[in-house]
Design a protein around this motif. Sequence first.
Motif, mmCIF file in Angstrom:
data_model
loop_
_atom_site.group_PDB
_atom_site.id
_atom_site.type_symbol
_atom_site.label_atom_id
_atom_site.label_comp_id
_atom_site.label_asym_id
_atom_site.label_seq_id
_atom_site.Cartn_x
_atom_site.Cartn_y
_atom_site.Cartn_z
ATOM 1 N N ALA A 142 53.450 -9.482 -7.395
ATOM 2 C CA ALA A 142 52.645 -8.257 -7.474
ATOM 3 C C ALA A 142 53.414 -7.095 -6.865
ATOM 4 C CB ALA A 142 51.321 -8.433 -6.740
ATOM 5 N N VAL A 143 53.066 -5.895 -7.272
ATOM 6 C CA VAL A 143 53.577 -4.687 -6.628
ATOM 7 C C VAL A 143 53.113 -4.690 -5.175
ATOM 8 C CG1 VAL A 143 53.593 -2.163 -6.713
ATOM 9 C CG2 VAL A 143 53.463 -3.483 -8.842
ATOM 10 N N TRP A 144 53.941 -4.142 -4.288
ATOM 11 C CA TRP A 144 53.631 -4.237 -2.865
ATOM 12 C C TRP A 144 52.266 -3.641 -2.522
ATOM 13 C CZ3 TRP A 144 53.933 -6.917 1.137
ATOM 14 C CH2 TRP A 144 53.603 -6.418 2.400
ATOM 15 N N ASP A 145 51.451 -4.449 -1.844
ATOM 16 C CA ASP A 145 50.128 -4.026 -1.401
ATOM 17 C C ASP A 145 49.746 -4.887 -0.196
ATOM 18 O OD1 ASP A 145 47.515 -3.362 -0.964
ATOM 19 O OD2 ASP A 145 46.824 -3.744 -3.016
ATOM 20 N N PRO A 146 49.838 -4.334 1.023
ATOM 21 C CA PRO A 146 49.553 -5.144 2.212
ATOM 22 C C PRO A 146 48.120 -5.645 2.276
ATOM 23 C CG PRO A 146 49.763 -2.817 2.787
ATOM 24 C CD PRO A 146 50.211 -2.951 1.362
ATOM 25 N N TRP A 147 47.207 -4.992 1.566
ATOM 26 C CA TRP A 147 45.817 -5.429 1.557
ATOM 27 C C TRP A 147 45.649 -6.701 0.725
ATOM 28 C CZ3 TRP A 147 41.107 -2.322 -0.711
ATOM 29 C CH2 TRP A 147 39.921 -2.781 -0.113
ATOM 30 N N LEU A 148 46.422 -6.821 -0.339
ATOM 31 C CA LEU A 148 46.332 -7.997 -1.202
ATOM 32 C C LEU A 148 47.012 -9.214 -0.581
ATOM 33 C CD1 LEU A 148 45.560 -9.194 -3.994
ATOM 34 C CD2 LEU A 148 47.771 -8.351 -4.842
ATOM 35 N N LEU A 149 48.040 -9.005 0.242
ATOM 36 C CA LEU A 149 48.864 -10.108 0.722
ATOM 37 C C LEU A 149 48.083 -11.219 1.431
ATOM 38 C CD1 LEU A 149 51.782 -11.139 0.826
ATOM 39 C CD2 LEU A 149 52.050 -9.922 3.001
ATOM 40 N N PRO A 150 47.089 -10.942 2.284
ATOM 41 C CA PRO A 150 46.357 -12.063 2.906
ATOM 42 C C PRO A 150 45.553 -12.903 1.916
ATOM 43 C CG PRO A 150 46.030 -10.028 4.143
ATOM 44 C CD PRO A 150 46.667 -9.652 2.846
ATOM 45 N N SER A 158 34.752 -11.051 1.716
ATOM 46 C CA SER A 158 36.107 -11.447 1.357
ATOM 47 C C SER A 158 36.305 -11.359 -0.151
ATOM 48 C CB SER A 158 36.396 -12.872 1.838
ATOM 49 O OG SER A 158 37.637 -13.314 1.386
ATOM 50 N N LEU A 159 35.304 -11.798 -0.920
ATOM 51 C CA LEU A 159 35.398 -11.705 -2.374
ATOM 52 C C LEU A 159 35.466 -10.260 -2.822
ATOM 53 C CD1 LEU A 159 35.347 -13.044 -5.146
ATOM 54 C CD2 LEU A 159 32.843 -13.059 -5.020
ATOM 55 N N ALA A 160 34.665 -9.389 -2.212
ATOM 56 C CA ALA A 160 34.691 -7.975 -2.560
ATOM 57 C C ALA A 160 36.057 -7.365 -2.258
ATOM 58 C CB ALA A 160 33.600 -7.227 -1.791
ATOM 59 N N GLU A 161 36.662 -7.742 -1.113
ATOM 60 C CA GLU A 161 37.996 -7.257 -0.774
ATOM 61 C C GLU A 161 39.014 -7.652 -1.831
ATOM 62 O OE1 GLU A 161 38.663 -6.841 3.964
ATOM 63 O OE2 GLU A 161 38.724 -8.854 3.152
ATOM 64 N N LEU A 162 38.946 -8.911 -2.277
ATOM 65 C CA LEU A 162 39.896 -9.393 -3.267
ATOM 66 C C LEU A 162 39.736 -8.647 -4.587
ATOM 67 C CD1 LEU A 162 42.078 -11.326 -4.220
ATOM 68 C CD2 LEU A 162 40.286 -13.016 -4.690
ATOM 69 N N LEU A 163 38.499 -8.419 -5.018
ATOM 70 C CA LEU A 163 38.266 -7.695 -6.270
ATOM 71 C C LEU A 163 38.778 -6.265 -6.180
ATOM 72 C CD1 LEU A 163 34.692 -9.005 -7.161
ATOM 73 C CD2 LEU A 163 36.866 -9.653 -8.223
ATOM 74 N N LEU A 164 38.564 -5.615 -5.040
ATOM 75 C CA LEU A 164 39.085 -4.257 -4.857
ATOM 76 C C LEU A 164 40.611 -4.241 -4.875
ATOM 77 C CD1 LEU A 164 36.650 -2.982 -2.079
ATOM 78 C CD2 LEU A 164 36.801 -2.099 -4.421
ATOM 79 N N ALA A 165 41.216 -5.233 -4.218
ATOM 80 C CA ALA A 165 42.675 -5.312 -4.190
ATOM 81 C C ALA A 165 43.236 -5.553 -5.586
ATOM 82 C CB ALA A 165 43.118 -6.417 -3.233
ATOM 83 N N ARG A 166 42.568 -6.396 -6.370
ATOM 84 C CA ARG A 166 43.018 -6.649 -7.736
ATOM 85 C C ARG A 166 42.953 -5.374 -8.586
ATOM 86 N NH1 ARG A 166 46.108 -11.122 -8.339
ATOM 87 N NH2 ARG A 166 45.025 -13.059 -7.841
ATOM 88 N N GLY A 167 41.893 -4.597 -8.413
ATOM 89 C CA GLY A 167 41.793 -3.338 -9.140
ATOM 90 C C GLY A 167 42.895 -2.376 -8.756
ATOM 91 N N ARG A 168 43.193 -2.294 -7.465
ATOM 92 C CA ARG A 168 44.266 -1.414 -7.010
ATOM 93 C C ARG A 168 45.620 -1.902 -7.539
ATOM 94 N NH1 ARG A 168 42.956 -1.493 -2.336
ATOM 95 N NH2 ARG A 168 44.396 -2.980 -1.396
ATOM 96 N N GLN A 169 45.785 -3.228 -7.643
ATOM 97 C CA GLN A 169 47.034 -3.786 -8.164
ATOM 98 C C GLN A 169 47.256 -3.362 -9.617
ATOM 99 O OE1 GLN A 169 50.607 -5.700 -7.940
ATOM 100 N NE2 GLN A 169 49.196 -5.260 -6.259
ATOM 101 N N ARG A 170 46.190 -3.360 -10.416
ATOM 102 C CA ARG A 170 46.322 -2.916 -11.806
ATOM 103 C C ARG A 170 46.757 -1.459 -11.877
ATOM 104 N NH1 ARG A 170 41.731 -6.267 -12.380
ATOM 105 N NH2 ARG A 170 40.319 -4.491 -12.121
ATOM 106 N N ARG A 171 46.213 -0.639 -10.986
ATOM 107 C CA ARG A 171 46.592 0.775 -10.988
ATOM 108 C C ARG A 171 48.045 0.951 -10.535
ATOM 109 N NH1 ARG A 171 41.315 0.952 -8.948
ATOM 110 N NH2 ARG A 171 42.011 1.145 -6.785
ATOM 111 N N LEU A 172 48.468 0.153 -9.554
ATOM 112 C CA LEU A 172 49.855 0.235 -9.092
ATOM 113 C C LEU A 172 50.807 -0.173 -10.198
ATOM 114 C CD1 LEU A 172 49.464 -1.265 -5.504
ATOM 115 C CD2 LEU A 172 50.137 1.071 -6.036
ATOM 116 N N ARG A 173 50.475 -1.222 -10.909
ATOM 117 C CA ARG A 173 51.301 -1.681 -12.021
ATOM 118 C C ARG A 173 51.404 -0.606 -13.101
ATOM 119 N NH1 ARG A 173 54.895 -5.977 -12.181
ATOM 120 N NH2 ARG A 173 54.089 -7.710 -10.970
ATOM 121 N N ALA A 174 50.251 0.015 -13.419
ATOM 122 C CA ALA A 174 50.245 1.063 -14.446
ATOM 123 C C ALA A 174 51.093 2.236 -14.006
ATOM 124 C CB ALA A 174 48.803 1.512 -14.717
#
Length: 299
Positions: free
Chosen positions: A134-142, A277-293
């Motif tokens: 994934a593109v670097w995102d310290p929130w997603l890493l945990p 925790s699930l909400a955090e993961l879903l938010l991180a996944r959404g941010r990952q898509r934006r970073l990739r784009a």
Amino acid sequence: MKLPSISVITPSFNQGAFIARTLASVANQSHPPLEHLIFDGGSSDNTLTVLRQAGGSVRWVSRPDGGQADAVNHGLKAARGDVIAWINSDDIYYPQAFAQVAARFAADPSIDVVYGDADHIDLQDQPFEPYPTAVWDPWLLPHVCFICQPALFFRRQVLDRVGLLNPNLRYCMDYEFWLRLANAGCRFTYLPVKLAGSRLYPSNKTLADRPAVHHEIAEMLRTRNGTVPLRWVVAYANHSAASRWSPELNPWRYRHHALRMLIRQQWHWNRTPGLWSLAELLLARGRQRRLRASLTASS
């Protein structure tokens, strides 16, 4: 532009079937390493024969050690290069990896860590799937270990800030180290280039005992952060169930065991239902898509 020197560290134990290919992948880099340090745990196969035939840039010792993390730590203390690479004795680097990584470090002295894409490879070095980087995102890493271990390089000076690997960890010493680097404020950069092949085969320790792998990850995260993200609890429950019941042959028993383990371990590790925790993961996944784009648009 002067490229930084690279020290390569390889822990080794009874990987004679693969280590020659690991050595060759390092020796054949277009930006040659300063040194390749092999710390072998006293192999009883043909590993030492291969090492005796290695070139002069390879320095090695073979003696009993405290495991993989202990072997890597010996290398971290001995390394002299500006940048450190760590590759296990059954993995390989791709030919231009060092040149591309070194150029990225040279272009920006503020970068502490460079990592890139990688493949899972088979016994014949053939890629069969990309590592889920994934593109670097310290929130997603945990929540997700999205960095493939041989595809990460770091400046030697960061060891003064974060120390060595945790020698008490058998499976996730790399993941725990990435988390420490991030928590110490190290600056990561993602290089969208395939740098390495990480070998997966039935007898390697990542696949051989997946419940133990995920249990250690969960315990490590609870020790570090006080909680275990729900994704890791689910992964442990599923692998624990699959180790006892086939999802194809005994789907009801598999699902029942997985659900029971999920409830039990979620309470044991978190004392909560885990919805945040699930909400955090879903938010991180959404941010990952934006970073990739954003990365695709800028390339």
